[in-house]
Enzyme design. Structure first.
Site: not given
Length: 312
Positions: A285-286
C-alpha cells in the site's frame, strides 16, 4: 444546575490558510529544536511540500470529528487552493459540514462536563465541543428533505461523490468542505456514507423517492484515478475507514509514493489506525522507497502547523 445559555456562549470558529501566514516559518523553529516530536513535524512538512509539487494524485484523508472544529475551514481552503484533489473521509464529515453550513452552531466546551446533565439540556458532547440538539440532527434532516427530491428528480441513480457535489452546489458557506469540493470538482469519497445522520436520512427518503446511490461508481472513479496517475501521495489524519480506503486503493499501483500520517493511535494493539507506514509497505500500500512520516499528536495542533509550512 448550570444554565444552558451559560454553556453555549463561545462558538467554534473556522480558520483559513490566511490566518496562518504569520506562522509560515514555524517549522524552521522546530527544525532547530529537532528533538523527539519536532523531527516528525519537520520531516512531514518537507514530504508534504515535495508531494504537492511531484504527485499528480494527492489524497486528503481525515476523520469526521475534526470537522466539528475550526479545521473544517482549513480543509476547505486546502482544497480551494489546489493542494489536494481527492478527499476520503467518514460519514460524520457530511453531517457536521452540512449542519454548520445551514445554521448549526457548535460551541467551545470541556471534556469534563457532566454528560447526564448535557443530555437533559439537549446538548451533545464531541470531545470538548458542544453540539446543541437543534444544531445537528434536525438541521440535517431538513436539508436532506429539502434538496434530495429535486436531485432525485433528474438522477434516479447517482454515485455518492456526485450526490455530495449536488449538496455542495446548494451551499453558500465559504467554509464548507462540500462547497469547496464542488467548486474545484474534487471528489469526496465516503465509503461509509450510510453511517451517520446524513446516510440515515438518505435511507429514509429513499423509501419515498425512486432513488439509489451507486457506490460502485465511487469505486470505479477512485480506481481510474489511481491507475492513471504517475505518482500518488496522501496526508492521512486519524485512522479507521478513511485511512484504510486511501491506502487500500493505492496498493493497485504498487503503493503511495508519499505518505504523511497524523495520529494519536499506537501500533501495539494491531489496529489499522495505529499501524505505521512501514506495515503498509508489507501490504503493497506504500512503496518501499516512498517518502513517509508519522507525526504523533492532536490533529488540531499538528495540521495547522503543517498547513502554515506550505505557505513558506
Amino acid at each position: 444546575m448550570i444554565n444552558r445559555e451559560d454553556l453555549l456562549k463561545n462558538p467554534v470558529e473556522d480558520i483559513a490558510l490566511s490566518d496562518l501566514e504569520k506562522y509560515s516559518d514555524i517549522v524552521n523553529v522546530f527544525d532547530k529544536i529537532y528533538g523527539f516530536s519536532s523531527e516528525g513535524i519537520v520531516r512531514g512538512s518537507k514530504i508534504l511540500k515535495e508531494m504537492i509539487k511531484d504527485a499528480d494524485l494527492r489524497f486528503l484523508s481525515f476523520t469526521a470529528n475534526l470537522v466539528s472544529t475550526g479545521l473544517r475551514g482549513l480543509f476547505a481552503d486546502l482544497v480551494k487552493r489546489g493542494y489536494f484533489n481527492i478527499i476520503v473521509t467518514t460519514g460524520g464529515t457530511i453531517d457536521h459540514d452540512l449542519a454548520r453550513s445551514f445554521g448549526g452552531v457548535y460551541y467551545k466546551g470541556s471534556f469534563d462536563i457532566d454528560d447526564a446533565m448535557l443530555k437533559d439540556l439537549e446538548i451533545h458532547r464531541l470531545g470538548n465541543v458542544l453540539v446543541p440538539f437543534e444544531s445537528y440532527g434536525k438541521v440535517i434532516e431538513e436539508i436532506v428533505r429539502k434538496f434530495l427530491p429535486e436531485i432525485a428528480k433528474d438522477k434516479k441513480e447517482i454515485p455518492a461523490y456526485e450526490l455530495l457535489w449536488e449538496f455542495g452546489k446548494r451551499i453558500s458557506d465559504s467554509n464548507s468542505i462540500l462547497r469547496a469540493a464542488y467548486e474545484k470538482k474534487v471528489p469526496v469519497i465516503v465509503p461509509g456514507i450510510v453511517d451517520g445522520s446524513f446516510g440515515t436520512n438518505l435511507f429514509i427518503q429513499s423509501q419515498f423517492l425512486n432513488f439509489k446511490i451507486n457506490l460502485f461508481e465511487d469505486m470505479r472513479l477512485i480506481k481510474d484515478l489511481v491507475f492513471s496517475c504517475k505518482k500518488s501521495g496522501a496526508l492521512i489524519i486519524g485512522g479507521g475507514i478513511s485511512k484504510h480506503h486511501t491506502i487500500w486503493w493505492n496498493q493497485f499501483k504498487d503503493g503511495l509514493d508519499y505518505a504523511v500520517y497524523v495520529t494519536t493511535a499506537q501500533e501495539y494493539d494491531g489496529s489499522l489506525s495505529g499501524a505505521k507506514p512501514r506495515e503498509a509497505i508489507s501490504w503493497n500500500k506504500i512503496r518501499p522507497n516512498a517518502k513517509h512520516a508519522t507525526i504523533y499528536g492532536d490533529a488540531t495542533i499538528i495540521v495547522p502547523i503543517l498547513a502554515a509550512s506550505l505557505l513558506s
